[in-house]
Write a protein that holds these residues in place. Structure first.
Motif, PDB file in Angstrom:
ATOM      1  N   SER A 126       0.833  -1.214   0.000  1.00  0.00           N
ATOM      2  CA  SER A 126       0.000   0.000   0.000  1.00  0.00           C
ATOM      3  C   SER A 126       0.859   1.251   0.000  1.00  0.00           C
ATOM      4  CB  SER A 126      -0.977  -0.007   1.188  1.00  0.00           C
ATOM      5  OG  SER A 126      -0.326   0.244   2.408  1.00  0.00           O
ATOM      6  N   VAL A 127       1.996   1.190   0.672  1.00  0.00           N
ATOM      7  CA  VAL A 127       2.933   2.321   0.663  1.00  0.00           C
ATOM      8  C   VAL A 127       3.475   2.545  -0.746  1.00  0.00           C
ATOM      9  CG1 VAL A 127       5.244   3.029   1.436  1.00  0.00           C
ATOM     10  CG2 VAL A 127       3.558   2.222   3.105  1.00  0.00           C
ATOM     11  N   GLN A 128       3.798   1.465  -1.443  1.00  0.00           N
ATOM     12  CA  GLN A 128       4.309   1.611  -2.806  1.00  0.00           C
ATOM     13  C   GLN A 128       3.288   2.315  -3.705  1.00  0.00           C
ATOM     14  OE1 GLN A 128       5.854  -2.586  -3.405  1.00  0.00           O
ATOM     15  NE2 GLN A 128       7.517  -1.372  -4.297  1.00  0.00           N
ATOM     16  N   GLU A 129       2.022   1.983  -3.541  1.00  0.00           N
ATOM     17  CA  GLU A 129       0.975   2.676  -4.306  1.00  0.00           C
ATOM     18  C   GLU A 129       0.982   4.165  -3.973  1.00  0.00           C
ATOM     19  OE1 GLU A 129      -1.298   1.452  -6.551  1.00  0.00           O
ATOM     20  OE2 GLU A 129      -0.484  -0.584  -6.454  1.00  0.00           O
ATOM     21  N   ASP A 130       1.090   4.480  -2.676  1.00  0.00           N
ATOM     22  CA  ASP A 130       1.134   5.881  -2.246  1.00  0.00           C
ATOM     23  C   ASP A 130       2.331   6.614  -2.852  1.00  0.00           C
ATOM     24  OD1 ASP A 130      -1.082   5.377  -0.633  1.00  0.00           O
ATOM     25  OD2 ASP A 130       0.059   5.408   1.250  1.00  0.00           O
ATOM     26  N   LEU A 131       3.464   5.924  -2.908  1.00  0.00           N
ATOM     27  CA  LEU A 131       4.669   6.574  -3.421  1.00  0.00           C
ATOM     28  C   LEU A 131       4.533   6.946  -4.894  1.00  0.00           C
ATOM     29  CD1 LEU A 131       7.464   4.588  -1.555  1.00  0.00           C
ATOM     30  CD2 LEU A 131       6.642   6.918  -1.089  1.00  0.00           C
TER      31      LEU A 131
END
Length: 187
Positions: A60-65
């Motif tokens: 989910s963090v990768q999507e945010d990034l």
């Protein structure tokens, strides 16, 4: 067939989202390039067979990034749709993840030296890259208009990555190495 290379950057310039051409050496490019580097390192961490819950969090963090990178790469926020900007709910989600993971760990009473399991070490390296990205975005914001959320998000993310690295070491029964300082080494 469209080719992947355009040759438009051969003289050291690139286009921001929106079309404005800038030098590849400007702070904005360095900032979003570092966010991209962080995302790549998180991808390496995910390739190291993380526990499912941690893998999901990092995914989910990768999507945010990607959203953060798009914002930093844009020459105008008005070009980005409102749903494509990180906001306070995203920061709150990180805080909830931090609290959840931290509650399952022994209390931290000392500084720890990054390391342990290979995946935990990669998450620690990602945390260091995240902190560099944060510094670059702070520097960029002193030169150009940047919303507060990118800095706040990166600040929380570095905390999340710290507890995730600790959690991986805990799950994999890798001992954390406590930093004892120079005085302890001299004894």
């Amino acid at each position: 067939m469209k080719k992947i290379y355009t040759k438009t950057g051969d003289k050291g310039s690139t286009s921001l989202l929106g079309g404005k051409r800038v030098s590849k050496a400007v702070k904005r490019i360095e900032a979003y390039g570092t966010v991209d580097e962080l995302n790549a390192f998180l991808g390496i961490a995910r390739s190291l067979n993380l526990p499912k819950q941690i893998d999901t969090m990092i995914g989910s963090v990768q999507e945010d990034l990607f959203l953060l990178g798009a914002e930093l790469a844009s020459d105008s926020l008005s070009r980005l749709k409102k749903g494509l900007l990180l906001g306070p709910p995203d920061v709150l989600r990180l805080e909830k993840m931090i609290d959840l993971v931290d509650a399952s760990l022994p209390p931290l009473r000392n500084f720890i030296i990054p390391g342990g399991d290979q995946a935990a070490s990669m998450i620690h390296a990602s945390r260091a890259i995240c902190r560099r990205a944060e510094r670059l975005v702070v520097d960029l914001s002193s030169r150009e208009a940047v919303r507060d959320i990118p800095v706040i998000y990166l600040n929380r993310l570095s905390d999340l990555l710290f507890v995730l690295a600790r959690k991986v070491n805990s799950v994999r029964r890798k001992r954390e190495v406590v930093w004892k300082g120079r005085d302890a080494r001299r004894r």
